[in-house]
Design a protein around this motif. Structure first.
Motif, mmCIF file in Angstrom:
data_model
loop_
_atom_site.group_PDB
_atom_site.id
_atom_site.type_symbol
_atom_site.label_atom_id
_atom_site.label_comp_id
_atom_site.label_asym_id
_atom_site.label_seq_id
_atom_site.Cartn_x
_atom_site.Cartn_y
_atom_site.Cartn_z
ATOM 1 N N VAL A 122 0.674 -1.206 0.013
ATOM 2 C CA VAL A 122 -0.088 -0.108 -0.109
ATOM 3 C C VAL A 122 0.861 1.278 -0.010
ATOM 4 O O VAL A 122 1.837 1.492 0.853
ATOM 5 N N TYR A 123 0.493 2.250 -0.959
ATOM 6 C CA TYR A 123 0.989 3.504 -0.600
ATOM 7 C C TYR A 123 -0.136 4.362 0.080
ATOM 8 O O TYR A 123 -1.199 4.560 -0.498
ATOM 9 N N LEU A 124 -0.025 4.816 1.258
ATOM 10 C CA LEU A 124 -0.576 5.289 2.119
ATOM 11 C C LEU A 124 -0.585 6.665 2.474
ATOM 12 O O LEU A 124 0.432 7.267 2.854
ATOM 13 N N ASN A 125 -1.852 7.478 2.091
ATOM 14 C CA ASN A 125 -1.939 8.856 2.426
ATOM 15 C C ASN A 125 -3.122 9.245 3.339
ATOM 16 O O ASN A 125 -3.986 8.901 3.338
ATOM 17 N N ILE A 126 -2.754 9.764 4.530
ATOM 18 C CA ILE A 126 -3.814 10.057 5.525
ATOM 19 C C ILE A 126 -3.877 11.577 5.775
ATOM 20 O O ILE A 126 -2.913 12.429 6.002
ATOM 21 N N LEU A 127 -4.870 12.115 5.886
ATOM 22 C CA LEU A 127 -5.512 13.385 6.015
ATOM 23 C C LEU A 127 -5.573 13.622 7.686
ATOM 24 O O LEU A 127 -6.423 12.815 8.000
ATOM 25 N N LEU A 128 -4.990 14.417 8.275
ATOM 26 C CA LEU A 128 -5.249 14.681 9.690
ATOM 27 C C LEU A 128 -5.371 16.095 9.907
ATOM 28 O O LEU A 128 -4.785 17.014 9.343
ATOM 29 N N PRO A 129 -5.754 16.726 10.949
ATOM 30 C CA PRO A 129 -5.991 18.294 11.320
ATOM 31 C C PRO A 129 -4.511 18.445 11.465
ATOM 32 O O PRO A 129 -3.569 17.591 12.129
ATOM 33 N N PRO A 130 -4.057 19.899 11.308
ATOM 34 C CA PRO A 130 -2.766 20.439 11.426
ATOM 35 C C PRO A 130 -2.144 20.108 12.754
ATOM 36 O O PRO A 130 -1.003 19.538 12.964
#
Length: 418
Positions: A122-130
């Motif tokens: 997996v090429y994993l990209n995660i969005l999180l709050p700053p």
């Protein structure tokens, strides 16, 4: 990009994940030529005993029976957690703290949707709050440990994390805007307003700042609305849908849907009292949001870029306020949502744009030439582009029609190199 070793190479997927307070939203595809698919799960999580997962029905769509076993601990996810185990969204918990079971659940769901084996890369990209991106190293360490083997309804899965990236919420919109503008971005403030929180970062000379996060998401408004009404619980998942349908005018007939009364005259009275409460709540919410933005916006910011479903909800107030301030507003970075993600509208903007950006990056690094668009162009065109009338806080005014415009020909052209 290094290739997976071994006789039988595991299939590679790109997974871009946004663990929102109301929905876990993801885009996944096999790399390089697979078509992107949308993965959606409700945000609820519940910790359970092993015996509980052994009794879960194995039939039905994957989204309704998702669970994972991680290091001897078991978690049920989404609709299953909410309906069968009284799971909650846990809005006060950091998204980082809930990330491991949600990421594992998303990978299992991707396996089911794409027909993969139990071993994947997996090429994993995660969005999180700053405010939570500084936890990315700890999260990476934990994921690498868990990916050695975790339990799912389909058996034990093993994951090779070929690539790992954590980005601040709003990054997808920023990357798209930077690419489509040729890098010439004015000093801008990007504001992402979702269900759980509101985040913002400033971009100068094309470089984003670290950013900040507040609790001014849609949940703040919902809790305030519930406190001013009778017989409602913030856990009622239909509240947001009804509030959005009621619009800026806070239509009392629409709000009657939330009434628990039985007599028509009592239901009507409930709708009217809820309308008055919601008008006040919208005003209080927007004033709180405006104060927060004023405290964070610096003097050289000459444009604001708003994104997120909650930003759309208070768009009349945003447009009216910044029109008086003389500051231009860009909505969702002018991104048009592809058909596969249209069910959630602009709530999908950030994750769709970040997925597109990352696939372009992988193409660039591997010198992969892509002959066609990653996403198909939307097929539904707006019926009208005329202005519509809405009622804001104190007066009636004309605002633009917010229906998506036709997609530009150059949008999501994958031969475009960064």
């Amino acid at each position: 990009m290094a290739k997976t070793s071994g006789k039988a190479q595991s299939r590679k997927i790109v997974l871009t994940l946004d663990m929102g307070g109301s929905k876990t939203k993801a885009i996944v595809q096999e790399y390089p030529e697979g078509k992107p698919q949308v993965l959606l799960m409700d945000s609820e999580v519940a910790d359970v005993a092993r015996a509980s997962v052994e009794g879960i029905d194995t039939e039905g769509i994957p989204e309704s029976r998702a669970w994972v076993g991680v290091g001897g601990e078991y978690y049920v996810l989404g609709a299953l957690a909410r309906h069968q185990f009284r799971g909650i969204s846990q809005l006060k918990e950091l998204k980082y703290e809930l990330a491991v079971p949600k990421v594992c659940g998303a990978i299992w769901l991707a396996k089911e949707k794409l027909g993969l084996e139990n071993d994947v890369s997996v090429y994993l990209n995660i969005l999180l709050p700053p405010g939570e991106t500084q936890d990315k190293v700890q999260l990476e360490t934990r994921l690498k440990e868990v990916f050695r083997g975790f339990e799912t309804p389909a058996g034990r899965m093993r994951v090779r994390m070929t690539y790992y990236n954590v980005a601040s919420e709003g990054s997808g919109v920023f990357f798209h805007r930077r690419r489509t503008s040729g890098g010439a971005i004015p000093t801008s403030m990007f504001v992402m307003v979702g269900y759980r929180n509101a985040s913002a970062f400033i971009v100068r000379s094309g470089v984003p700042s670290r950013g900040i996060t507040s609790d001014l998401g849609m949940s703040w408004l919902v809790n305030n609305f519930v406190s001013k009404t009778s017989g409602l619980s913030p856990d009622n998942t239909s509240i947001v849908e009804v509030l959005v349908e009621a619009g800026a005018s806070c239509d009392s007939q629409v709000l009657q849907k939330l009434s628990r009364k039985r007599k028509p005259d009592e239901i009507k009275a409930d709708g009217e009292s809820m309308s008055k409460a919601l008008l006040l709540v919208r005003d209080e919410y927007w004033r709180a949001m405006a104060r927060w933005l004023r405290s964070r916006r610096e003097d050289d910011v000459c444009e604001l870029v708003f994104c997120g479903g909650t930003a759309d909800y208070i768009r009349p107030e945003i447009d009216a306020y910044f029109e008086k301030e003389g500051i231009p507003i860009s909505w969702h970075g002018d991104i048009v949502i592809p058909d596969i993600a249209s069910s959630l509208g602009n709530r999908m903007t950030d994750v769709v744009a970040l997925h597109e950006h990352m696939v372009l990056e992988f193409d660039r690094v591997t010198n992969y030439e892509r002959s066609q668009s990653l996403f198909d162009a939307p097929t539904v065109k707006p019926d009208s582009v005329t202005d519509i009338e809405v009622k804001a806080n104190t007066s009636t005014r004309l605002v633009p029609n917010y229906a998506p415009r036709p997609v530009p020909k150059e949008f999501l052209t994958m031969s475009d190199k960064i």
